[in-house]
Design an enzyme around this catalytic site. Sequence first.
Site, PDB file in Angstrom:
ATOM      1  N   LYS A   7       0.954  -1.065  -0.049  1.00 12.09           N
ATOM      2  CA  LYS A   7      -0.178   0.032  -0.448  1.00 12.09           C
ATOM      3  C   LYS A   7       1.141   1.058  -0.036  1.00 12.09           C
ATOM      4  O   LYS A   7       1.791   1.369   0.796  1.00 12.09           O
ATOM      5  CB  LYS A   7      -1.136   0.271   1.626  1.00 12.09           C
ATOM      6  CG  LYS A   7      -2.200   1.633   1.502  1.00 12.09           C
ATOM      7  CD  LYS A   7      -2.351   1.649   2.439  1.00 12.09           C
ATOM      8  CE  LYS A   7      -2.086   2.825   3.212  1.00 12.09           C
ATOM      9  NZ  LYS A   7      -1.881   4.389   2.624  1.00 12.09           N
TER      10      LYS A   7
ATOM     11  N   GLU B  95      10.245   0.720  10.486  1.00  6.73           N
ATOM     12  CA  GLU B  95      11.486   2.393  10.205  1.00  6.73           C
ATOM     13  C   GLU B  95      11.095   3.489  10.695  1.00  6.73           C
ATOM     14  O   GLU B  95       9.327   3.834   9.173  1.00  6.73           O
ATOM     15  CB  GLU B  95      11.435   1.861   8.798  1.00  6.73           C
ATOM     16  CG  GLU B  95      13.230   3.089   8.568  1.00  6.73           C
ATOM     17  CD  GLU B  95      13.022   3.861   8.262  1.00  6.73           C
ATOM     18  OE1 GLU B  95      13.167   5.375   8.945  1.00  6.73           O
ATOM     19  OE2 GLU B  95      12.989   4.310   6.909  1.00  6.73           O
TER      20      GLU B  95
ATOM     21  N   CYS C  60      13.557  11.070   6.890  1.00  6.61           N
ATOM     22  CA  CYS C  60      12.981  10.191   8.220  1.00  6.61           C
ATOM     23  C   CYS C  60      14.963  10.518   9.256  1.00  6.61           C
ATOM     24  O   CYS C  60      14.580  10.677  10.062  1.00  6.61           O
ATOM     25  CB  CYS C  60      13.035   9.205   8.346  1.00  6.61           C
ATOM     26  SG  CYS C  60      13.317   7.818   7.672  1.00  6.61           S
TER      27      CYS C  60
ATOM     28  N   GLU D 265       9.614  15.904  15.540  1.00  3.84           N
ATOM     29  CA  GLU D 265      10.462  15.589  14.543  1.00  3.84           C
ATOM     30  C   GLU D 265       9.308  16.826  13.742  1.00  3.84           C
ATOM     31  O   GLU D 265       7.993  16.168  13.052  1.00  3.84           O
ATOM     32  CB  GLU D 265      10.460  13.990  14.165  1.00  3.84           C
ATOM     33  CG  GLU D 265       9.929  13.527  12.568  1.00  3.84           C
ATOM     34  CD  GLU D 265      10.344  12.620  12.084  1.00  3.84           C
ATOM     35  OE1 GLU D 265      10.766  11.815  10.996  1.00  3.84           O
ATOM     36  OE2 GLU D 265       9.038  11.826  12.559  1.00  3.84           O
TER      37      GLU D 265
END
Length: 477
Positions: A183, A257, A291, A388
């Site tokens: 997906k 992850e 990331c 983040e």
Amino acid sequence: MPVFEYAPAPESRAVVDIAPSYGLFIDGEFTEAGDGKVFKTLSPSSEEVLSEVAQAGAEDVDRAVKAARKAFGTWSALPGAERAKYLFRIARIIQERSRELAVLESLDNGKPIRESRDADLPLVAAHFFYYAGWADKLAYAGYGPDPRPLGVAGQIIPWNFPLLMLAWKIAPALATGNTVVLKPAETTPLSALFFADICRQAGLPNGVVNIVTGDGSTGAELVAHPGIDKVAFTGSTEVGKAIARTVAGTKKRVTLELGGKAANIVFDDAPIDQAVEGIVGGIFFNQGHVCCAGSRLLVQESVQDELLDALKRRMSTLRLGDPLDKNTDIGAINSAEQLARIRTLADAGEAEGAERWAPECELPSSGYWFAPTLFTGVTQAHRIAREEIFGPVLSVLTFRTPEEAVAKANNTPYGLSAGIWTEKGSRILWMANKLRAGVVWSNTFNKFDPASPFGGYKESGYGREGGRHGLEAYLDV
């Protein structure tokens, strides 16, 4: 000094033919969603509708998983050398269609064409080539003389590197004999759908790769489906935690992850100009949608002023604008939602007392844009130093000793990556052993290779992708 002007150098959109609508790719065929639901995918640089895409529901996910299960018996029984041929073929087709795919990625994602062309696409092909080489050598990978595949892998990828994250997931899964239901992110589904066409072009057996498009509800259906043996997810820490809760108590294997808040650490003996290039590449590459972005700059106090002066000069040369212009350094933010989050956290940085600086930058009138931004006077208590941001925002902190640098770098719930800039090899090794990060770069940043494992600690997830280590997640060992 005269300013060197760059004439526009746009890449042609004519090299990619985007259909007005796309279905789901199940069992080798494109098909509509069972309930007929669709959603639109936009170009973030202009907000134009690129295409209409099917929204997969529970029934569609079930069809895809059953197709993958049916194909698993034949695919896993193939000799590794035969599976390798398909992977090699896919890699070559990706190379042949790389210009088309790069333009598509920049249109759908917003990243500059020079990044999608020169970084993403070469790495995509390299991952398929690399794992094709492993397909007939699994007995020598260190996981026993006869390692077996797990079965059907449910894979969910993010919007920041749509095609590259697809390659990270699909290549090792196919090499080890698994079949896949993937997906893509709802804001960047097109490159995965073009990859479905590449699978057909390569003659990949029906059902080995299935693509189901949709939002988070589609991903949740895929994770929870009882026919899935392995879940692989790259994305936010919040969603990763939800996935971990869903698979808890089942026999499903899972790798996650997740987010990061990497420290880029510059010592007083570092080559300043080289470090500045690494800092810029570490946080402004892909608009900071990375990331492992070096979003925290830790600089030794004695060189802070010199480094910041050089960094501001370099930031003033960055060109923001049309992602299809080959001169563009910083493209569009991927979505209105992500832009709102970046603005909220940047405003919080100012409200909490940090000093904000950005070069003079004219933002386009349409699309989603944010100028490259630098914050100084940041403490470890600031939200911009803890959360983040996933955007082109850099927070600067200082340190005096290596021990203080390690303490500040590790003072985060994340642990995905770090960078060290110094001329002393002994200091690099000492720091690397102390830093709680899955990847530590020395005198460089954001360097990737399919032969090198990648992954994090703590809230950055668990498991490794890439290299020999990336095979283990898809083997019953």
